[in-house]
Design a protein around this motif. Sequence first.
Motif, PDB file in Angstrom:
ATOM      1  N   ASN A 117       0.805  -1.222   0.000  1.00  0.00           N
ATOM      2  CA  ASN A 117       0.000   0.000   0.000  1.00  0.00           C
ATOM      3  C   ASN A 117       0.836   1.269   0.000  1.00  0.00           C
ATOM      4  OD1 ASN A 117       0.884  -0.630   2.612  1.00  0.00           O
ATOM      5  ND2 ASN A 117      -0.774   0.527   3.567  1.00  0.00           N
ATOM      6  N   VAL A 118       2.123   1.183   0.331  1.00  0.00           N
ATOM      7  CA  VAL A 118       2.937   2.399   0.379  1.00  0.00           C
ATOM      8  C   VAL A 118       4.123   2.398  -0.584  1.00  0.00           C
ATOM      9  CG1 VAL A 118       2.326   3.030   2.738  1.00  0.00           C
ATOM     10  CG2 VAL A 118       4.250   1.476   2.361  1.00  0.00           C
ATOM     11  N   LEU A 119       4.670   1.236  -0.892  1.00  0.00           N
ATOM     12  CA  LEU A 119       5.889   1.221  -1.698  1.00  0.00           C
ATOM     13  C   LEU A 119       5.704   1.805  -3.105  1.00  0.00           C
ATOM     14  CD1 LEU A 119       7.810  -2.035  -0.714  1.00  0.00           C
ATOM     15  CD2 LEU A 119       8.689   0.302  -0.757  1.00  0.00           C
ATOM     16  N   PRO A 120       4.569   1.616  -3.780  1.00  0.00           N
ATOM     17  CA  PRO A 120       4.432   2.253  -5.096  1.00  0.00           C
ATOM     18  C   PRO A 120       4.590   3.770  -5.056  1.00  0.00           C
ATOM     19  CG  PRO A 120       2.798   0.519  -4.855  1.00  0.00           C
ATOM     20  CD  PRO A 120       3.456   0.671  -3.508  1.00  0.00           C
ATOM     21  N   GLN A 121       4.195   4.391  -3.957  1.00  0.00           N
ATOM     22  CA  GLN A 121       4.381   5.838  -3.829  1.00  0.00           C
ATOM     23  C   GLN A 121       5.860   6.190  -3.791  1.00  0.00           C
ATOM     24  OE1 GLN A 121       0.495   7.016  -1.176  1.00  0.00           O
ATOM     25  NE2 GLN A 121       2.237   6.146  -0.108  1.00  0.00           N
ATOM     26  N   LEU A 122       6.640   5.414  -3.052  1.00  0.00           N
ATOM     27  CA  LEU A 122       8.078   5.666  -2.987  1.00  0.00           C
ATOM     28  C   LEU A 122       8.739   5.380  -4.329  1.00  0.00           C
ATOM     29  CD1 LEU A 122      10.633   6.395  -1.495  1.00  0.00           C
ATOM     30  CD2 LEU A 122      10.710   4.077  -0.550  1.00  0.00           C
ATOM     31  N   VAL A 123       8.291   4.333  -5.025  1.00  0.00           N
ATOM     32  CA  VAL A 123       8.835   4.045  -6.356  1.00  0.00           C
ATOM     33  C   VAL A 123       8.632   5.246  -7.277  1.00  0.00           C
ATOM     34  CG1 VAL A 123       8.602   2.596  -8.411  1.00  0.00           C
ATOM     35  CG2 VAL A 123       8.548   1.551  -6.139  1.00  0.00           C
ATOM     36  N   SER A 149       6.609 -11.107   2.303  1.00  0.00           N
ATOM     37  CA  SER A 149       5.296 -10.479   2.191  1.00  0.00           C
ATOM     38  C   SER A 149       4.254 -11.455   1.660  1.00  0.00           C
ATOM     39  CB  SER A 149       5.364  -9.270   1.253  1.00  0.00           C
ATOM     40  OG  SER A 149       6.219  -8.274   1.757  1.00  0.00           O
ATOM     41  N   THR A 150       3.008 -11.235   2.048  1.00  0.00           N
ATOM     42  CA  THR A 150       1.891 -12.035   1.566  1.00  0.00           C
ATOM     43  C   THR A 150       0.831 -11.171   0.885  1.00  0.00           C
ATOM     44  OG1 THR A 150       0.788 -11.878   3.721  1.00  0.00           O
ATOM     45  CG2 THR A 150       2.234 -13.785   3.365  1.00  0.00           C
ATOM     46  N   ASP A 151       1.112  -9.888   0.693  1.00  0.00           N
ATOM     47  CA  ASP A 151       0.115  -8.966   0.143  1.00  0.00           C
ATOM     48  C   ASP A 151       0.435  -8.515  -1.279  1.00  0.00           C
ATOM     49  OD1 ASP A 151       2.304  -7.341   0.594  1.00  0.00           O
ATOM     50  OD2 ASP A 151       1.142  -5.670   1.418  1.00  0.00           O
ATOM     51  N   GLY A 152       1.378  -9.183  -1.936  1.00  0.00           N
ATOM     52  CA  GLY A 152       1.731  -8.793  -3.295  1.00  0.00           C
ATOM     53  C   GLY A 152       2.663  -7.612  -3.384  1.00  0.00           C
ATOM     54  N   THR A 153       3.501  -7.426  -2.375  1.00  0.00           N
ATOM     55  CA  THR A 153       4.441  -6.297  -2.361  1.00  0.00           C
ATOM     56  C   THR A 153       5.330  -6.281  -3.603  1.00  0.00           C
ATOM     57  OG1 THR A 153       4.498  -5.994   0.038  1.00  0.00           O
ATOM     58  CG2 THR A 153       6.460  -5.356  -1.176  1.00  0.00           C
ATOM     59  N   ALA A 154       5.893  -7.425  -3.951  1.00  0.00           N
ATOM     60  CA  ALA A 154       6.800  -7.471  -5.106  1.00  0.00           C
ATOM     61  C   ALA A 154       6.087  -7.080  -6.386  1.00  0.00           C
ATOM     62  CB  ALA A 154       7.405  -8.867  -5.239  1.00  0.00           C
ATOM     63  N   ASP A 155       4.885  -7.608  -6.610  1.00  0.00           N
ATOM     64  CA  ASP A 155       4.140  -7.272  -7.822  1.00  0.00           C
ATOM     65  C   ASP A 155       3.813  -5.783  -7.872  1.00  0.00           C
ATOM     66  OD1 ASP A 155       4.168  -9.884  -8.658  1.00  0.00           O
ATOM     67  OD2 ASP A 155       2.209 -10.382  -7.807  1.00  0.00           O
ATOM     68  N   ALA A 156       3.434  -5.215  -6.724  1.00  0.00           N
ATOM     69  CA  ALA A 156       3.110  -3.790  -6.673  1.00  0.00           C
ATOM     70  C   ALA A 156       4.328  -2.940  -7.017  1.00  0.00           C
ATOM     71  CB  ALA A 156       2.574  -3.418  -5.295  1.00  0.00           C
ATOM     72  N   VAL A 157       5.500  -3.319  -6.503  1.00  0.00           N
ATOM     73  CA  VAL A 157       6.733  -2.572  -6.782  1.00  0.00           C
ATOM     74  C   VAL A 157       7.088  -2.656  -8.261  1.00  0.00           C
ATOM     75  CG1 VAL A 157       9.231  -2.590  -6.416  1.00  0.00           C
ATOM     76  CG2 VAL A 157       7.683  -2.733  -4.456  1.00  0.00           C
ATOM     77  N   LEU A 158       7.046  -3.866  -8.804  1.00  0.00           N
ATOM     78  CA  LEU A 158       7.441  -4.042 -10.194  1.00  0.00           C
ATOM     79  C   LEU A 158       6.473  -3.334 -11.143  1.00  0.00           C
ATOM     80  CD1 LEU A 158       8.497  -7.787 -10.024  1.00  0.00           C
ATOM     81  CD2 LEU A 158       9.995  -5.792 -10.152  1.00  0.00           C
ATOM     82  N   ALA A 159       5.181  -3.368 -10.815  1.00  0.00           N
ATOM     83  CA  ALA A 159       4.207  -2.661 -11.643  1.00  0.00           C
ATOM     84  C   ALA A 159       4.446  -1.156 -11.600  1.00  0.00           C
ATOM     85  CB  ALA A 159       2.795  -2.995 -11.165  1.00  0.00           C
ATOM     86  N   ALA A 160       4.726  -0.628 -10.420  1.00  0.00           N
ATOM     87  CA  ALA A 160       4.989   0.807 -10.289  1.00  0.00           C
ATOM     88  C   ALA A 160       6.273   1.195 -11.012  1.00  0.00           C
ATOM     89  CB  ALA A 160       5.075   1.184  -8.812  1.00  0.00           C
ATOM     90  N   ALA A 161       7.307   0.354 -10.909  1.00  0.00           N
ATOM     91  CA  ALA A 161       8.570   0.655 -11.592  1.00  0.00           C
ATOM     92  C   ALA A 161       8.374   0.688 -13.099  1.00  0.00           C
ATOM     93  CB  ALA A 161       9.618  -0.382 -11.220  1.00  0.00           C
ATOM     94  N   GLU A 162       7.580  -0.246 -13.626  1.00  0.00           N
ATOM     95  CA  GLU A 162       7.300  -0.263 -15.060  1.00  0.00           C
ATOM     96  C   GLU A 162       6.493   0.963 -15.458  1.00  0.00           C
ATOM     97  OE1 GLU A 162       7.390  -1.787 -18.947  1.00  0.00           O
ATOM     98  OE2 GLU A 162       8.455  -2.484 -17.147  1.00  0.00           O
ATOM     99  N   ALA A 163       5.486   1.281 -14.640  1.00  0.00           N
ATOM    100  CA  ALA A 163       4.618   2.403 -14.972  1.00  0.00           C
ATOM    101  C   ALA A 163       5.355   3.735 -14.959  1.00  0.00           C
ATOM    102  CB  ALA A 163       3.446   2.446 -13.996  1.00  0.00           C
ATOM    103  N   HIS A 164       6.363   3.854 -14.117  1.00  0.00           N
ATOM    104  CA  HIS A 164       7.072   5.125 -13.965  1.00  0.00           C
ATOM    105  C   HIS A 164       8.434   5.142 -14.671  1.00  0.00           C
ATOM    106  CE1 HIS A 164       4.120   6.845 -11.248  1.00  0.00           C
ATOM    107  NE2 HIS A 164       4.088   5.711 -10.594  1.00  0.00           N
ATOM    108  N   GLY A 165       8.707   4.110 -15.454  1.00  0.00           N
ATOM    109  CA  GLY A 165       9.863   4.157 -16.336  1.00  0.00           C
ATOM    110  C   GLY A 165      11.204   3.850 -15.716  1.00  0.00           C
ATOM    111  N   ILE A 166      11.233   3.153 -14.574  1.00  0.00           N
ATOM    112  CA  ILE A 166      12.531   2.805 -13.987  1.00  0.00           C
ATOM    113  C   ILE A 166      12.673   1.289 -13.810  1.00  0.00           C
ATOM    114  CG2 ILE A 166      12.926   5.010 -12.836  1.00  0.00           C
ATOM    115  CD1 ILE A 166      12.023   3.635 -10.198  1.00  0.00           C
ATOM    116  N   ALA A 167      11.982   0.518 -14.638  1.00  0.00           N
ATOM    117  CA  ALA A 167      12.062  -0.940 -14.527  1.00  0.00           C
ATOM    118  C   ALA A 167      13.489  -1.439 -14.712  1.00  0.00           C
ATOM    119  CB  ALA A 167      11.135  -1.592 -15.560  1.00  0.00           C
TER     120      ALA A 167
END
Length: 514
Positions: A117-123, A149-167
């Motif tokens: 819930n918070v890491l995509p903001q930091l990404v 993690s059990t809440d999909g933290t990794a997927d959320a981070v990777l999706a945010a990184a792709e969306a914001h151009g730093i994958a």
Amino acid sequence: MSDGLGTERSTPDDAGLDAGLRPASESATREPTPTPTAWRVAALGTLAGGLALGATAAAGGGARWLVAGSIGVVVAGLTPILGASRRPPIPPDPAPLDPSAPLPTISVVVAGRDEANVLPQLVADVAAQDHRDVDGRPRFELVIVDDRSTDGTADAVLAAAEAHGIAEVTTVIRRDGDHLPDGKGAALTAAQPDRCRGDVVLVLDADARIGDGFLRRLAAYVAAGADAVTARRRILHADSSWLAGAQADEQTQDGELQRGRWASGGCSEFRGNGIAIRRSLLASVGGWRASALTEDIDLSSRIAAAHGITVAWALDLEVWEEPVRTWSGLWRQRVRWSEGAIRRLFEHGPAVLASSHLSIRARLDFAAYGAQLLAPPLVLGAVLGAFATGNAGAAGALVGTYLAAGGILAFDGLRWDSAPGGGPLPMGERLGRSARAALFGAVWLAAVPGALWRLTTRRGAVRYDKMPHAGGGFAGPAGTVDAGAAGEAGTAIEFESAGLERSSGALGTTGAPR
């Protein structure tokens, strides 16, 4: 591959690790050892001795001398700190020692457990950084340790990184397995210096928010000669409650103390959110330790003892974080911080005090800073003695002296804050917030004795109390970011499972972070 430090190392792609497995570092998998008996005895002696001395003073003729001595210690300790904080060795917006050299590259490392819930903001904040080459390529990388993690933290981070151009410069390391030690320090062992590429390693909390010039300013401090830097911690939505505001002013108070310690030649220290250290320096002291309950001051003591390096405190390097929202959560956090400080003192205190790399001033400062842990048991003992004897004079004077010290630091530090329309804070607001910070300091009068008692009595491995993060509506300096950012992730995930890790990709093989 060049890592920016003049050495060569292989990346996961270079090593061909996607075809096989290799052991994770021992410190990332082993359980912490039980608390040494000597520490338990010392903690019990400190607690019992402080309570007894305070109670005796409250009931006897030594109260006057104890109060006078306490006031003298506060005045002698604060005077050089308040003066020195106005003339730091490295001023804000520093100039590099070598203007012709490129600014250092940075590895941003974040360890989190169930922080989708918070890491995509930091990404998004990291992606917005202007610390880049002339062609726009990032001079930074982002390394996320997903700690079971059990809440999909990794997927959320990777999706945010792709969306914001730093994958391309984002890596997620999955830390998995039974019987792994808990805590931020333990999680960071999955991202030891040899797993990073930047000249500098920056550690942020999962709920951190940073402005778009943060990494460039940090690189400037390192280029100006600071091998270890800590950011100024700020509280998001400090006006949302009395508790949040008190934490904001406490951070200002602590920043004034650390800035003054650094500027006066003392043994200044990291603070957990915004630790920045040259990667070579971090490697030279063994990297992160799974057994460290408070990884920030643990690392501070190790670099001070081994190299005589103290921590620069950067006024214009701001990292924002969520407040603790409940008193119960605050209590758990402060007891953990207190216990970590006590453990650090027992484990590293002798080495720091004996270090030939530190000046006498720095060693005396460390001793004085450590000795403040004696004050809460002493004051609490005086309060208990006052109840038993009906003589409240000494207890009141000791409590007042203790809280006044915090209020003075807060008042002086609040000169950094400004009113909503610009300009300095009105004097009435500054006095009121200083008083709030002073009153809030009373929590330590209970937390430190509580930590001493817990260290004395608790059996088994040390437990880490994780603070929940809300995310979503919290807006940092870069603005509110959608925590549900979606996108197909094209970057690599590195897996560490039951003590083994496998790489299936890398950030690139062409040198420093791209």
